[in-house]
Write a protein that holds these residues in place. Structure first.
Motif, PDB file in Angstrom:
ATOM      1  N   LEU A 138      13.858   6.544  -3.878  1.00 11.65           N
ATOM      2  CA  LEU A 138      12.696   6.994  -3.504  1.00 11.65           C
ATOM      3  C   LEU A 138      11.660   6.605  -4.317  1.00 11.65           C
ATOM      4  N   TRP A 139      11.669   6.620  -5.641  1.00  9.66           N
ATOM      5  CA  TRP A 139      10.793   6.062  -6.571  1.00  9.66           C
ATOM      6  C   TRP A 139      10.379   4.733  -6.436  1.00  9.66           C
ATOM      7  N   ALA A 140      11.356   3.920  -6.200  1.00 13.85           N
ATOM      8  CA  ALA A 140      11.127   2.500  -6.060  1.00 13.85           C
ATOM      9  C   ALA A 140      10.532   2.208  -4.751  1.00 13.85           C
ATOM     10  N   GLN A 141      10.722   2.874  -3.781  1.00 14.71           N
ATOM     11  CA  GLN A 141      10.052   2.737  -2.310  1.00 14.71           C
ATOM     12  C   GLN A 141       8.474   3.144  -2.750  1.00 14.71           C
ATOM     13  N   ASN A 142       8.055   3.991  -3.467  1.00 16.88           N
ATOM     14  CA  ASN A 142       6.861   4.281  -3.808  1.00 16.88           C
ATOM     15  C   ASN A 142       6.017   3.237  -4.278  1.00 16.88           C
ATOM     16  N   LEU A 143       6.610   2.490  -4.865  1.00 10.73           N
ATOM     17  CA  LEU A 143       5.984   1.231  -5.757  1.00 10.73           C
ATOM     18  C   LEU A 143       5.514   0.099  -4.724  1.00 10.73           C
ATOM     19  N   ARG A 144       6.277  -0.148  -3.745  1.00 14.25           N
ATOM     20  CA  ARG A 144       6.036  -1.017  -2.912  1.00 14.25           C
ATOM     21  C   ARG A 144       4.732  -1.296  -2.086  1.00 14.25           C
ATOM     22  N   PRO A 145       4.071  -0.192  -1.627  1.00 18.95           N
ATOM     23  CA  PRO A 145       2.927  -0.231  -1.309  1.00 18.95           C
ATOM     24  C   PRO A 145       1.808  -0.406  -2.309  1.00 18.95           C
ATOM     25  N   LEU A 146       1.940  -0.068  -3.499  1.00 14.82           N
ATOM     26  CA  LEU A 146       1.102  -0.302  -4.453  1.00 14.82           C
ATOM     27  C   LEU A 146       1.071  -1.849  -5.018  1.00 14.82           C
ATOM     28  N   LEU A 147       2.207  -2.508  -4.372  1.00 17.75           N
ATOM     29  CA  LEU A 147       2.447  -3.993  -4.893  1.00 17.75           C
ATOM     30  C   LEU A 147       1.977  -4.723  -3.354  1.00 17.75           C
ATOM     31  N   ASP A 148       2.093  -4.378  -2.653  1.00 15.33           N
ATOM     32  CA  ASP A 148       1.769  -5.128  -0.987  1.00 15.33           C
ATOM     33  C   ASP A 148       0.173  -5.081  -0.982  1.00 15.33           C
ATOM     34  N   ALA A 149      -0.293  -6.483  -0.964  1.00 14.70           N
ATOM     35  CA  ALA A 149      -1.639  -6.844  -0.695  1.00 14.70           C
ATOM     36  C   ALA A 149      -2.125  -5.998   0.661  1.00 14.70           C
ATOM     37  N   ARG A 150      -1.242  -5.949   1.722  1.00 16.25           N
ATOM     38  CA  ARG A 150      -1.758  -5.529   2.973  1.00 16.25           C
ATOM     39  C   ARG A 150      -1.865  -4.228   2.839  1.00 16.25           C
ATOM     40  N   GLU A 151      -1.386  -3.456   1.889  1.00 16.15           N
ATOM     41  CA  GLU A 151      -1.362  -2.046   1.888  1.00 16.15           C
ATOM     42  C   GLU A 151      -2.524  -1.383   0.927  1.00 16.15           C
ATOM     43  N   MET A 152      -1.745  -1.286  -0.387  1.00 19.86           N
ATOM     44  CA  MET A 152      -2.776  -0.798  -1.469  1.00 19.86           C
ATOM     45  C   MET A 152      -3.073  -1.860  -2.406  1.00 19.86           C
ATOM     46  N   GLY A 153      -2.153  -2.562  -2.702  1.00 19.32           N
ATOM     47  CA  GLY A 153      -2.312  -3.789  -3.649  1.00 19.32           C
ATOM     48  C   GLY A 153      -2.671  -3.551  -4.980  1.00 19.32           C
ATOM     49  N   ILE A 154      -2.903  -2.635  -5.626  1.00 24.99           N
ATOM     50  CA  ILE A 154      -3.439  -2.376  -6.865  1.00 24.99           C
ATOM     51  C   ILE A 154      -2.550  -3.110  -7.988  1.00 24.99           C
ATOM     52  N   GLY A 155      -1.397  -3.236  -7.678  1.00 26.52           N
ATOM     53  CA  GLY A 155      -0.255  -3.742  -8.774  1.00 26.52           C
ATOM     54  C   GLY A 155       0.001  -2.857  -9.951  1.00 26.52           C
TER      55      GLY A 155
END
Length: 422
Positions: A155-172
């Motif tokens: 679950l913790w890795a799943q939470n990182l995905r939208p933070l990395l995805d430029a289409r979603e949150m993308g902050i990195g």
């Protein structure tokens, strides 16, 4: 009584027409028989139409879907799993739009508490539109894989995905870590959750944010439902408790565990097998692009540094890493998507990975009229067209609706009060 009268009384007319003499004793027996028949008719009339009496085999299958909620031990790969301070910090992060490059998108943009922790869209939109429907966040702590394609094993890795995805949150990773260090309130929340201030390692701080979010999401466990009350009444042989469950839901439950074979994939207390399947829906993502589903998810999993096999697993023994170590890529995985749990499904429309089905009735109709030619030849071919009547479809919907709790939590799911950081 004169013969002419009682011959035309209850049961006498037929015998009189045959010319048979009737004694007073015979007449008494006839009256008794008709009295018994009359009582039986009253009793049968008092029963609900379509009452269901489950067989022993059906009862065993039903009982496997509980009790609810099941035990929920902490996640050994996440050192703050189950910690109230981490859950409180995760809740703050969940609603914070500053974790996006635009400053306008948060996790709650696509997972709104008031709409079953999803967004009600066929395909979600962060910074821009994505290819898939936003999965609900109910009962995530019981999953084996995460996301529609299972590209994350925690679950913790799943939470990182939208933070990395430029289409979603993308902050990195670097952007998220800088924000936490620079903001006094977030830095305080981090320190309370992890026992130390955010360090200089951007990626470590970034992963810790995913773990705090996971601690929060673990609290979003659905409550009890009408089905659970019926299931437990069945377990203790409580006839009165069983009678309170609607007859239509009982008939739908019989289809679910029987001829419909729905329980093959949707089994256990969470009504999900934790795996992936071809549901017979189109998996094109638009512009001629096919969504590879689980096939693509396994490829992403193998390339990710954020898995149970990597350095961010807080469990030195890797006790939960067996699934990741042994997962294998197969052509049959193409076009397969995660089997979702069914609890509170009535709140999370639309359905399927791209939101192609708007209502539960549409979902049931889809499986009833399934075009088996849509199932790829390399798959398991578990599904078969059900050919349900209109009433059977309505009964199955009634059962699915009975898996919804009366008052879903919309408060963020945290029971323990933690003083806010200031």
């Amino acid at each position: 009584m004169p013969e002419g009268n009682w011959r035309k009384g209850i049961g006498g007319r037929e015998l009189a027409e045959l010319g048979a003499p009737i004694s007073h004793c015979q007449m008494t027996d006839i009256v008794k028989l008709f009295a018994v028949a009359f009582c039986i008719q009253i009793i049968l009339g008092a029963l609900p139409a379509g009452a269901v009496d489950f067989t022993a085999a059906e009862q065993r299958k039903i009982l496997r879907h509980g009790p609810w909620p099941p035990p929920a031990p902490p996640d050994p790969s996440n050192r703050v799993s189950g910690a109230p301070a981490a859950a409180a910090f995760g809740r703050v992060l969940f609603f914070d739009t500053r974790l996006s490059v635009s400053g306008a998108i948060s996790c709650a943009t696509c997972h709104r508490p008031e709409t079953g922790w999803t967004d009600g869209l066929a395909r979600s939109r962060g910074q821009r539109a994505v290819d898939r429907n936003a999965l609900s966040l109910f009962n995530l702590r019981f999953n084996r894989w995460f996301g529609w394609d299972g590209a994350q094993d925690t679950l913790w890795a799943q939470n990182l995905r939208p933070l990395l995805d430029a289409r979603e949150m993308g902050i990195g990773a670097a952007g998220a870590a800088r924000l936490v260090r620079a903001d006094r309130s977030l830095s305080c929340g981090y320190r309370r959750a992890f026992g130390a201030a955010p360090g200089a390692d951007d990626e470590r701080v970034f992963v810790d944010l995913g773990k705090a979010l996971a601690a929060f999401l673990e609290t979003l466990v659905t409550g009890r439902t009408p089905f659970d009350d019926f299931r437990d009444a069945l377990a203790r042989n409580d006839a009165a408790g069983q009678a309170r469950y609607p007859a239509a839901a009982k008939r739908g439950l019989r289809l679910f565990v029987g001829r419909g074979n729905c329980a093959f994939c949707h089994f256990g207390p969470a009504f999900a097998n934790g795996e992936f399947a071809d549901a017979g829906v189109a998996h094109f993502a638009g512009s001629g692009r096919a969504d590879p589903g689980r096939f693509g998810g396994i490829r992403k999993l193998r390339k990710s540094p954020y898995t149970l096999l990597g350095r961010f697993n807080d469990d030195p023994a890797r006790t939960t890493a067996v699934k990741t170590r042994h997962v294998r890529l197969a052509h049959s995985n193409f076009g397969e998507f995660r089997v979702p749990g069914l609890r509170n499904a009535a709140l999370t429309a639309p359905y399927m990975h791209a939101g192609s089905l708007k209502t539960l009735a549409d979902v049931v109709r889809h499986y009833s009229t399934l075009d088996e030619e849509r199932l790829h030849a390399g798959g398991e071919r578990i599904l078969r067209r059900l050919d349900l009547s209109a009433r059977e479809q309505a009964d199955l919907v009634a059962f699915l609706e009975s898996l919804t709790e009366a008052e879903p939590r919309r408060d963020g799911g945290i029971d323990t009060e933690v003083p806010p950081c200031r």
